[in-house]
Write an enzyme that holds these catalytic residues in place. Sequence first.
Site, short mmCIF file in Angstrom:
data_model
loop_
_atom_site.label_atom_id
_atom_site.label_comp_id
_atom_site.label_asym_id
_atom_site.label_seq_id
_atom_site.Cartn_x
_atom_site.Cartn_y
_atom_site.Cartn_z
N ASP A 60 116.92 81.55 129.79
CA ASP A 60 116.57 82.96 129.80
C ASP A 60 116.21 83.35 128.37
O ASP A 60 117.08 83.57 127.52
CB ASP A 60 117.78 83.76 130.32
N TYR A 95 124.44 87.26 129.02
CA TYR A 95 123.91 88.44 129.70
C TYR A 95 122.55 88.07 130.28
O TYR A 95 121.69 87.54 129.58
CB TYR A 95 123.75 89.62 128.72
N LYS A 107 111.03 91.54 127.82
CA LYS A 107 111.20 92.35 126.60
C LYS A 107 109.96 92.38 125.70
O LYS A 107 109.11 93.22 125.92
CB LYS A 107 112.46 91.89 125.88
N TYR A 135 123.73 102.75 131.57
CA TYR A 135 125.18 102.68 131.47
C TYR A 135 125.80 104.06 131.20
O TYR A 135 126.76 104.17 130.45
CB TYR A 135 125.60 101.65 130.41
C1 LIG Z 1 117.43 92.37 128.67
C2 LIG Z 1 117.74 91.04 129.23
C3 LIG Z 1 117.61 90.79 130.61
C4 LIG Z 1 117.24 91.87 131.60
O1 LIG Z 1 115.95 92.36 131.41
P1 LIG Z 1 115.56 93.81 131.99
O2 LIG Z 1 114.10 93.95 131.68
O3 LIG Z 1 116.42 94.79 131.28
O4 LIG Z 1 115.84 93.77 133.45
C5 LIG Z 1 117.90 89.53 131.05
N1 LIG Z 1 118.26 88.55 130.20
C6 LIG Z 1 118.38 88.75 128.89
C7 LIG Z 1 118.75 87.61 127.99
C8 LIG Z 1 118.13 90.00 128.35
O5 LIG Z 1 118.27 90.21 127.03
#
Ligand SMILES: *Cc1c(COP(=O)(O)O)cnc(C)c1O
Length: 434
Positions: free
Chosen positions: A255, A154, A284, A22
């Site tokens: 997610d 997100y 992550k 960003y």
């Molecule tokens: C960080 C994140 C993503 C994206 O993952 P990247 O490895 O940065 O592409 C997707 N969903 C959630 C909930 C996240 O915290």
Amino acid sequence: MPERLTPGELLTLDRQHVWHPYGPMPGKAAPLLVESASGVRLRLAEPVEGQDELVDGMSSWWSAVHGYNHPVLNDAAHGQLERMSHVMFGGLTHEPAVRLAKRLVDISPEPLQHVFLADSGSVSVEVAVKMCLQYWRSLGKPRKQRLLTWRGGYHGDTWQPMSVCDPDGGMHELWQGALPRQIFADAPPAGFDAAPDEAYAAHLRELIGRHAEELAAVIVEPVVQGAGGMSFHSPAYLRVLREACDEHGVLLVFDEIATGFGRTGALFAAEHAGVAPDVMCLGKALTGGYLTLAATLCTTAVADGISRGALPVLAHGPTFMGNPLAAAVADASISLLLSQDWGQEVKRIEAGLRNGLAAAADLPGVREVRVLGAIGVVQLDHEVDMAAATRAAVREGVWLRPFRDLIYTMPPYITGDDDVARISAAVCAAAREG
Ligand SMILES: *Cc1c(COP(=O)(O)O)cnc(C)c1O
């Protein structure tokens, strides 16, 4: 060895050539130059605000749950490096990927049985969406290709994930009109412990029912919305989504890229609700912050649906799919997590953050303080002054990365009580000065 560059030279070249998340080009604010990291400490190449080491309050964006330079993860990486760091996954397979997939199936909600290994969180969300759309195409329902989510979410920075990020105030406003148009419910009412709001539950049910014909899936972050605003909601709404999706023939995607591997106090946030999704994304903390790796898990019903279609394959295959080095470290990281009472560590950090952040509630300009699991958030009533807030934290010997109106921390689970107190003090200092 290439010739050594001085910190000054590195920062100059960085500014000229290197994009940061960003960031503009050339970069505006100078990043801190990290030389090495160990345990919960980042060692700087040159002192900043009198500090040559910073306690990491961010776990490198949720990922480094065991801290840095961990002997067990180092061993796993070294051992795998000696065998092979990578080999293609088309037509070949290997022990690290098989072991990891089996382990993810074992520890995730029971209906999830099949694992697609992707190279980043955003790609795992792309794959999840592709799975859902392809499932309905295979079943002769190609109209079902939209997604529903709630506001404040997100899901990553590539195209499909961006389309389900919060459309206002989020990071992807710029792309309105260019992205697929998805369906947005209101943001879930705040508060993990708040009594479920019946009117909101009815709103979710109504929206899913009304759009069922065109909906492939509902996708949400369970319990904690991360980069969309660091807010927490009642697990009851996940049960509402599960019921409404079942009733109306819509798939449910969780997610768990941020929430997975214990961060909220449950191994997966879905467990707070006692429901299982049809598709789940992990990333992550999957490799303990060592390497980039993500996974998309699905049920046998989803896999069967896709595999019975006119194109009976999941048409996706990254070059670095199933990377052995990342898979070996991920498996070691999960073993390490499960070999200890991680739940107790998360509870301990939660208590430390509650205690340490309480003082922030009385500061002028602070709207709310909230803590859940090993996540602490101070929300201001104004946009944070990043430079001032970062400087205030660094002066306290802590690394924080605030955004929007949020100063927050999610420390590694190995963070000791003194360092949790120090991080809390730094969050308060950043809230005071930012
Ligand atoms: C960080 C994140 C993503 C994206 O993952 P990247 O490895 O940065 O592409 C997707 N969903 C959630 C909930 C996240 O915290």
